[in-house]
Design an enzyme around this catalytic site. Structure first.
Site, PDB file in Angstrom:
ATOM      1  N   GLY A 141       6.895  18.658  50.580  1.00  0.00           N
ATOM      2  CA  GLY A 141       6.944  19.805  51.479  1.00  0.00           C
ATOM      3  C   GLY A 141       7.507  21.073  50.864  1.00  0.00           C
ATOM      4  O   GLY A 141       7.603  22.096  51.531  1.00  0.00           O
ATOM      5  N   HIS A 142       7.861  21.037  49.587  1.00  0.00           N
ATOM      6  CA  HIS A 142       8.506  22.212  48.942  1.00  0.00           C
ATOM      7  C   HIS A 142       7.850  22.487  47.602  1.00  0.00           C
ATOM      8  O   HIS A 142       8.423  22.162  46.569  1.00  0.00           O
ATOM      9  CB  HIS A 142       9.996  21.946  48.761  1.00  0.00           C
ATOM     10  CG  HIS A 142      10.816  23.177  48.520  1.00  0.00           C
ATOM     11  ND1 HIS A 142      11.019  23.713  47.280  1.00  0.00           N
ATOM     12  CD2 HIS A 142      11.494  23.971  49.374  1.00  0.00           C
ATOM     13  CE1 HIS A 142      11.807  24.773  47.374  1.00  0.00           C
ATOM     14  NE2 HIS A 142      12.107  24.945  48.640  1.00  0.00           N
ATOM     15  N   PHE A 143       6.804  23.043  47.474  1.00  0.00           N
ATOM     16  CA  PHE A 143       5.858  23.493  48.479  1.00  0.00           C
ATOM     17  C   PHE A 143       4.521  22.852  48.165  1.00  0.00           C
ATOM     18  O   PHE A 143       4.182  22.711  46.990  1.00  0.00           O
ATOM     19  CB  PHE A 143       5.727  25.015  48.427  1.00  0.00           C
ATOM     20  CG  PHE A 143       7.006  25.737  48.753  1.00  0.00           C
ATOM     21  CD1 PHE A 143       7.407  25.881  50.061  1.00  0.00           C
ATOM     22  CD2 PHE A 143       7.799  26.243  47.743  1.00  0.00           C
ATOM     23  CE1 PHE A 143       8.585  26.564  50.374  1.00  0.00           C
ATOM     24  CE2 PHE A 143       8.975  26.917  48.055  1.00  0.00           C
ATOM     25  CZ  PHE A 143       9.374  27.074  49.362  1.00  0.00           C
TER      26      PHE A 143
END
Length: 151
Positions: free
Chosen positions: A53-55
Site C-alpha cells: 500500500g506504500h505505494f
C-alpha cells in the site's frame, strides 16, 4: 582508532531488541564502538508487507520506518554501551528532532544505519542518526532514548 569492534548477526540482534517480524528493522550490525557509534544494515525487500500500500506501482520505504530502523540501531548501541539492564528495564524511544529525508528508499536497496552517541544524563541518551543508500543520505535525525522500567 576503533578498539572494540564487533559484528552482531541477527541472532544477537534478536537478543537485544524486543521487536520481531514484521517490525524488526535491523538485519545485522557491521561494527560498533561502545559509547561512540554503531553501523547496522537493513536489507529492503519487496516482500515487506507495507509495500502493498506504500505505494502501489511505486513502492517506497516509509520514512517513519527509516526513523524506526535508526531508533532500533540506537537501542542496540545503548544496550552494548551500558551492558545489562536491571530486571524489568528497557530502553524506550523518547524523542526525535530535526528529521530530514533526502532520497527515497526502494525495494532492493541496502540501507546503512549509522548512529552516534552524543551524551547521556540521568538515564536519557541523545544520539544522531544517518541512513544512507549507495553512500547517498536518505535520512538524518537526532534521537533520544530513555532507560525506564517496563510498562
Amino acid at each position: 582508532m576503533i578498539t572494540d569492534t564487533c559484528v552482531l548477526h541477527i541472532e544477537e540482534v534478536l537478543e537485544l531488541l524486543p521487536h520481531r517480524f514484521p517490525f524488526l528493522l535491523v538485519d545485522r550490525v557491521l561494527n560498533f564502538e561502545k559509547g561512540k557509534f554503531l553501523r547496522a544494515v537493513k536489507n529492503v525487500s519487496f516482500n515487506e508487507p507495507f509495500f502493498q500500500g506504500h505505494f502501489p506501482g511505486k513502492p517506497i520505504f516509509p520514512g517513519v520506518l527509516i526513523l524506526e530502523a535508526m531508533a532500533q540501531a540506537t537501542g542496540i548501541l545503548a544496550f552494548k554501551s551500558t551492558g545489562k539492564l536491571a530486571p524489568g528495564e528497557l530502553y524506550y524511544f523518547a524523542a526525535i528532532d530535526a528529521a530530514r529525508f533526502k532520497r527515497p528508499v526502494q525495494p532492493g536497496d541496502q540501507m546503512i544505519l549509522d548512529v552516534e552517541f552524543i551524551k547521556e544524563r540521568r538515564g536519557i541518551a541523545r544520539f544522531k542518526g544517518i541512513a544512507t543508500v549507495n553512500e547517498e543520505m536518505a535520512c538524518e535525525a537526532s534521537m533520544m532514548c530513555a532507560r525506564r522500567k517496563e510498562i
